[in-house]
Design a protein around this motif. Structure first.
Motif, mmCIF file in Angstrom:
data_model
loop_
_atom_site.group_PDB
_atom_site.id
_atom_site.type_symbol
_atom_site.label_atom_id
_atom_site.label_comp_id
_atom_site.label_asym_id
_atom_site.label_seq_id
_atom_site.Cartn_x
_atom_site.Cartn_y
_atom_site.Cartn_z
ATOM 1 N N SER A 216 -9.291 12.929 11.792
ATOM 2 C CA SER A 216 -8.929 12.221 10.555
ATOM 3 C C SER A 216 -8.373 10.862 11.363
ATOM 4 O O SER A 216 -7.904 10.760 12.402
ATOM 5 N N ARG A 217 -8.536 9.673 10.552
ATOM 6 C CA ARG A 217 -8.077 8.544 11.204
ATOM 7 C C ARG A 217 -7.656 7.848 9.927
ATOM 8 O O ARG A 217 -8.125 7.475 8.821
ATOM 9 N N GLU A 218 -6.203 7.217 9.943
ATOM 10 C CA GLU A 218 -5.760 6.446 8.812
ATOM 11 C C GLU A 218 -6.367 5.101 8.669
ATOM 12 O O GLU A 218 -6.303 4.496 7.534
ATOM 13 N N ASP A 219 -6.521 4.498 9.654
ATOM 14 C CA ASP A 219 -6.902 3.122 9.774
ATOM 15 C C ASP A 219 -8.546 2.726 9.318
ATOM 16 O O ASP A 219 -9.301 3.256 9.862
ATOM 17 N N THR A 221 -10.467 0.526 9.502
ATOM 18 C CA THR A 221 -11.345 -0.356 10.543
ATOM 19 C C THR A 221 -11.729 0.763 11.840
ATOM 20 O O THR A 221 -12.648 0.584 11.883
ATOM 21 N N VAL A 222 -10.776 1.648 11.942
ATOM 22 C CA VAL A 222 -10.933 2.470 13.085
ATOM 23 C C VAL A 222 -12.253 3.564 12.494
ATOM 24 O O VAL A 222 -13.203 3.781 13.482
ATOM 25 N N ALA A 225 -15.221 1.779 12.716
ATOM 26 C CA ALA A 225 -15.880 1.507 13.945
ATOM 27 C C ALA A 225 -16.396 2.731 14.706
ATOM 28 O O ALA A 225 -17.306 2.617 15.515
ATOM 29 N N MET A 226 -15.609 3.889 14.336
ATOM 30 C CA MET A 226 -16.270 5.073 14.852
ATOM 31 C C MET A 226 -17.516 5.543 14.759
ATOM 32 O O MET A 226 -18.359 5.866 15.418
ATOM 33 N N LYS A 229 -19.982 3.182 16.459
ATOM 34 C CA LYS A 229 -20.075 3.415 17.835
ATOM 35 C C LYS A 229 -20.662 4.738 18.169
ATOM 36 O O LYS A 229 -21.097 5.109 19.243
ATOM 37 N N GLU A 231 -19.229 7.681 17.644
ATOM 38 C CA GLU A 231 -18.104 8.669 17.895
ATOM 39 C C GLU A 231 -18.193 9.591 16.597
ATOM 40 O O GLU A 231 -17.535 10.666 16.796
ATOM 41 N N MET A 240 -13.544 -1.859 1.337
ATOM 42 C CA MET A 240 -14.668 -2.567 1.075
ATOM 43 C C MET A 240 -14.928 -3.695 2.398
ATOM 44 O O MET A 240 -16.045 -3.933 2.648
ATOM 45 N N GLN A 241 -13.956 -4.252 2.709
ATOM 46 C CA GLN A 241 -13.988 -5.269 3.668
ATOM 47 C C GLN A 241 -14.478 -4.940 5.169
ATOM 48 O O GLN A 241 -15.026 -5.584 5.885
ATOM 49 N N ASP A 242 -14.624 -3.624 5.377
ATOM 50 C CA ASP A 242 -15.149 -2.928 6.493
ATOM 51 C C ASP A 242 -16.700 -2.608 6.313
ATOM 52 O O ASP A 242 -17.536 -2.344 7.237
#
Lengths: 501, 311, 304
Positions: A216-219, A221-222, A225-226, A229, A231, A240-242
């Motif tokens: 789990s990641r709260e952000d 963007t992260v 990205a995972m 990439k 991951e 939405m913006q991501d």
């Protein structure tokens, strides 16, 4: 600088230390937005727990078809029938084994049911059975009867929420979930990862995914990205913006409905013209494709269109600030205190962009001459304003909230949101109470008709609230994975629905 | 800073006849870094005072169709030179307007914690041993009390407003001043001139305010300038965690945290307010470094000859 | 030594007790965990049962009494949120924070002492100005901003490092680098300042006057004397890190005590909040003792 040099050196080492991802691996990694605190099967209606457990570790008697239009489908129950008005009989699947090796039978169903209502835990599922007395009775090893008081026409649908655990599971919350599902829990490092591994002795079709790792990641963007990439393979929820890569990002209706609850008891909101003006003053189209994603739908009911009894005849209020001003002027002429300050209450992090959306709403209301103040609260304080008993001296309030009902029947929403005694109801209308009571007890077309009638009455006659949008979520899925999110992705993520390209 | 004052008087005696303000400005003029920093701070203070009056309306006017407009484009007017935010509001105007809340929170918190902390510290240092110990234990409790919990308590029981935020941040910073001023007082009270005053029968109040306070003030002021920067960063962290100032109020910290979700696609949303924070804290840090030297009689000569030489 | 330890232990115990009382009652002012744990449409019976189960219906003073009695048996209570002993949750998280804090502080100490001393030798020189400016800029930026920018640059654009999480050595680099920046800037300034005044002090001047040309000897002796204020500031910074780096832990998905703390506060998981405070307080207490011991070694004149 030496620090930088050191860092660069460490990076070179790190590049070799990084795990390599084999292209043809049958393992997937799923990145959730919230930490998973518990893994008790009876908590699986909580979305972050449900995405791990529901139909992966623990199964239910029935299952709602969200991809097709088949309604309630069998899972651990082969079939079911109504014995009489108040009794449902379920015929259970045979030859099913739990991951601890024990066999699945009617005793397990009875225990699971009783465990959910035990006072030694705080299982969530029991809320759907509030006000209903249900008595399970074992007929034979693979047949069980449920007697309800009052009659419960949608009991098979409700059984899609009850996860089945073995009969020796303690009543207290467990950290070792055992179920009949295609996967079992093999590793849980709290705060780091949860690993599910495929079972070889599963009764049904063997899924393609061999092992699933949840982090789990709260952000947002992260999370995005995972996946980009490699991951992670699936991020069920990104902002939405991501969601910028059409090859990976998929929009899906997330069964949430965004609305403003109007406190109908408070002046000036107790005047119907003011409530109409609140609806007319909102330029709904301005939000779509800007602050909210393109896929959101304008709402005319608190439940999404896939719900029983959803009424296609209700029209979305047009954007008409002039008419709103006129209505307010009329109300003012009749002595309604329309200049009173109205508080628009929102919850921080309710959904991406919530602050911006509410600021825009506030500006639209100011434009028609209303005096609106925006207040953002963190979740606990928001709860105080959202649920009864409402605070004393609260003044007129609009509460901006999301409501989630992807379960196919309005019964899970209407009492709470609109009955005079409903915990989050902003209205008190005997006709509404009567319609809700009748619809809850009705079956078939009659049920559908009554719900439709209720939706129209609430929207056009009472003008109970400002219904805004059925929201969408974005999932990012690695191109090597074959997975299509649905309306159910908000509450579960069946690994068996994942394939590889 | 604890160098003996007496021995260092000789090299600067000649200068003492000049007006101290003019002298300070002269030193500032010679250190160009500090000068730029001071000018920048002055600009920010002006923004804070007049910004909301001049640009308040422009900063809150929304235009959903012009959202996230990129920076360095003159087509929308000079207000949009830094771009627009997620609601199409000009970033430049918002940064100028947000300066007020940001400065108010930071200066309010620093002033409160400085006054209360220094006062308590002087009491702890000058009063009886038992009182001193009690105050120090109080400081320990405050220091180990989780500041986030404090923020949630105050913001929950009261409401998230500028005033309450000042209270939260001030309480968490009190121990810094308390411990510093106590340590200084303990040292200063043993010096000859204090003891002389005691012997001559000066009242405790007179000794504390006329003899001890002026000696420890430079240290306290230096810490306060540094703390100003720290408090601004703490405020933005609270906004990031969702327990700071809430919209529609704005601060730089809140702007950075709201813009962070657009960081990849519209970097300017959080970059400019972030830059405002960096430049302000940087200026304050530079100024505080300069101040530390300017207020220290032993080091002062470095500034007066231009600050380029070394030992 | 043992007198120092005893005296410290007694006073710290008093502070800790005060802290527990304060946190226990104040945190309960912020509301009831019931409505946060249970779903929004929970029935009244469920709410009542939840309160009964977790003893939230008892009078506040009785709750406190139960807590203290349990505490004397080293029972820190149950985490409401995670349905397991609060102390287990905290110790698990503290392990991560501890490692992160140790590594960061070691790196900070090394870099700040080396670079700060070099800067102090040439006050006002190019290197001095550059180091000061760079460290100040780093220390002036909001940490969440640096963290996200670092992920965007090093993980997404260049792709050298994993974005977040735990597992390999590579996962530690970004969190440590981000945490490094602020204490580094601060401690570098302190090292520089205290080296400048130590280099100007009488014994160095005497040594120079006597004709000691060997710079390393001067350097080592000065450094030793300049270390006292540096260690004090490092202690404060390490204490802050031991309390958890909330922002960094949140962004990098690092299961440390800072993240645990903010989650528990937002969820009103009182037992975890209290257990976390006690564990970190103990760690900081031990660290302060070590600092005092370090003082003894550095300055033989100090006696406790």
């Amino acid at each position: 600088m030496k620090g930088k040099l050191l860092l660069a050196g460490a990076m070179c080492v790190a590049m070799y230390a990084m795990p390599a991802y084999a292209k043809d691996s049958k393992d997937v990694t799923i990145v959730l937005s919230e930490n998973v605190d518990m893994l008790d099967p009876c908590m699986s209606t909580r979305s972050n727990i449900g995405r791990v457990i529901l139909e992966n570790i623990s199964e239910t008697l029935t299952e709602l078809d969200v991809r097709g239009d088949k309604g309630v489908m069998p899972r651990l129950a082969k079939s079911w029938e109504e014995v009489n008005d108040t009794t449902w009989r379920f015929h259970l699947r045979e030859g099913v084994k739990f991951s601890d090796g024990s066999a699945f039978d009617a005793q397990d169903v009875k225990h699971s049911f009783e465990r959910t209502f035990s006072d030694k835990n705080s299982c969530e599922v029991s809320r759907y059975f509030g006000g209903i007395k249900v008595t399970p009775k074992i007929i034979d090893e693979h047949t069980i009867d449920f007697t309800t008081d009052p009659a419960q026409p949608i009991l098979p649908l409700m059984m899609s929420l009850l996860t089945i655990v073995p009969s020796d599971t303690p009543m207290e919350f467990t950290r070792n979930p055992v179920g009949t599902g295609p996967y079992k829990l093999t590793e849980w490092k709290p705060g780091q990862q949860i690993v599910l591994t495929r079972r070889d002795d599963y009764w049904g079709k063997k899924p393609a995914v061999e092992q699933a790792t949840y982090v789990s990641r709260e952000d947002s963007t992260v999370r995005a990205a995972m996946v980009a990439k490699g991951e992670a393979d699936i991020a069920p929820l990104i902002a939405m913006q991501d969601a910028t890569d059409p090859k990976m990002d998929i929009a899906y209706p997330n069964s949430e409905t965004f609305y403003l609850r109007i406190d109908n008891a408070m002046a000036p909101l107790n005047d119907k013209r003011v409530r109409e003006a609140l609806n007319l003053a909102v330029d709904r189209d301005a939000f779509i494709g800007t602050l909210l994603p393109k896929g959101v739908q304008k709402a005319t009911a608190i439940v999404p269109p896939t719900t029983l009894g959803w009424n296609p005849d209700i029209k979305v209020p047009a954007y008409d600030p002039d008419k709103a001003k006129k209505l307010l002027a009329e109300a003012k002429a009749d002595g309604v205190p329309v200049d009173t300050q109205i508080t628009l209450v929102g919850r921080t992090d309710n959904f991406p962009n919530v602050t911006e959306v509410l600021e825009a709403l506030r500006a639209m209301y100011e434009d028609v001459g209303l005096n609106v103040k925006l207040k953002m609260y963190e979740v606990a304080e928001f709860e105080n304003n959202y649920s009864k008993p409402y605070p004393e001296n609260r003044g007129p309030q609009l509460v901006a909230a999301q409501h989630d009902n992807g379960r196919g029947d309005p019964v899970f929403s209407m009492y709470f949101k609109y009955d005079s005694k409903g915990r989050q109801s902003g209205i008190s209308d005997p006709h509404v109470d009567d319609l809700i009571a009748r619809a809850t007890a009705a079956t078939g077309d009659e049920r559908k008709k009554l719900w439709s009638e209720l939706f129209a009455y609430l929207h056009d006659d009472v003008v109970a609230d400002v219904l805004l949008f059925h929201m969408v979520g974005f999932a990012r899925v690695n191109p090597r994975i074959d997975f299509t999110p649905t309306i159910a992705t908000n509450s579960q993520l069946q690994l068996s629905e994942i394939g590889f390209k | 800073m604890t160098e003996t004052v007496e021995s260092s008087q000789t090299p600067v005696l000649a200068e003492d006849e000049k007006n101290p303000v003019a002298r300070l400005l002269g030193m500032l003029w010679r250190d160009k870094f500090a000068l730029c920093a001071a000018l920048f701070i002055l600009l920010m203070v002006l923004c804070a005072v007049f910004g909301p009056l001049l640009l308040g309306d422009a900063a809150s006017h929304q235009n959903l169709r012009g959202r996230n407009a990129p920076p360095f484009s003159w087509s929308n007017g000079w207000l949009f030179i830094l771009g627009a935010d997620a609601l199409g509001r000009p970033l430049l105007a918002r940064i100028v307007v947000a300066a007020q809340n940001t400065m108010m929170v930071a200066s309010g918190a620093v002033a409160c914690s400085m006054i209360i902390g220094t006062a308590l510290g002087m009491i702890a240092g000058y009063a009886s041993r038992r009182v001193g110990e009690a105050i120090m234990r109080l400081a320990d409790v405050i220091m180990s009390f989780p500041s986030l919990l404090l923020a949630v308590i105050v913001l929950y029981v009261f409401a998230p407003s500028v005033g309450n935020l000042i209270v939260v941040l001030a309480i968490t910073r009190i121990p810094v001043y308390l411990r510093t001023s106590r340590a200084e007082v303990l040292e200063v009270r043993e010096r000859m001139f204090v003891q002389a005053a005691q012997v001559m029968g000066a009242s405790t109040g007179r000794i504390v305010f006329c003899h001890i306070l002026p000696v420890i003030m430079p240290t306290i002021v230096t810490i306060a300038t540094l703390d100003f920067a720290f408090v601004m960063l703490a405020e933005s962290s609270l906004s990031f965690l969702g327990i700071g100032i809430q919209s529609p109020e704005i601060t730089w910290g809140l702007m950075v945290s709201q813009g962070r979700s657009y960081l990849v696609h519209a970097w300017w949303l959080s970059f400019w307010p972030g830059l405002a924070i960096i430049l302000t804290t940087l200026s304050l840090n530079l100024l505080s470094n300069w101040l530390r030297i300017a207020l220290d009689p032993v080091q002062r000569w470095r500034l007066e000859i231009g600050g380029k030489s070394n030992d | 030594m043992s007198r120092l330890f005893r005296q410290r232990a007694v006073t710290s115990l008093f502070s800790l007790l005060g802290l527990i009382v304060l946190v226990f009652f104040l945190s309960r002012l912020t509301g009831d965990p019931t409505s946060l744990f249970l779903p929004i449409d929970a029935t009244d019976a469920m709410r009542e049962n939840f309160r009964e189960l977790h003893g939230l219906n008892d009078p506040l003073l009785l709750q406190f009494w139960h807590y203290i009695v349990d505490l004397t048996h080293l029972d820190f209570g149950e985490s409401i949120r995670k349905a397991r002993p609060a102390i287990d949750v905290v110790i698990e998280a503290f392990g991560w924070t501890f490692q992160l804090a140790i590594m960061t502080m070691a790196l900070v100490a090394f870099c700040a002492i080396v670079l700060g001393s070099i800067a102090a030798f040439r006050v006002g020189g190019k290197f001095d100005r550059l180091v000061s400016l760079v460290s100040l800029i780093g220390a002036s930026a909001p940490d969440f901003w640096i963290a996200i920018v670092a992920i965007v640059i090093f993980s997404i654009n260049i792709g050298w490092l994993p974005t977040s999480g735990t597992g390999s050595i590579a996962h530690w680099i970004l969190p440590i680098a981000v945490l490094f920046i602020r204490p580094f800037g601060l401690i570098l300034q302190v090292v520089r300042g205290s080296m400048i005044s130590a280099l100007g002090s009488a014994y160095v001047k005497t040594a120079k006057a006597k004709g000691v040309k060997n710079t390393p000897i001067i350097f080592v002796h000065t450094l030793r004397n300049a270390m006292l204020p540096v260690i004090t500031v490092m202690g404060d910074q390490a204490a802050a890190l031991l309390n958890g780096a909330v922002v960094v832990e949140t962004i990098f998905g690092f299961p440390g005590v800072g993240k645990l703390m903010i989650d528990s506060i937002l969820q009103r998981d009182f037992n975890v909040i209290l257990a976390a405070i006690m564990v970190t307080a103990l760690a900081i207490f031990i660290m302060n003792l070590l600092i005092d011991v370090a003082y003894l070694f550095l300055d033989p004149r100090i006696r406790y």
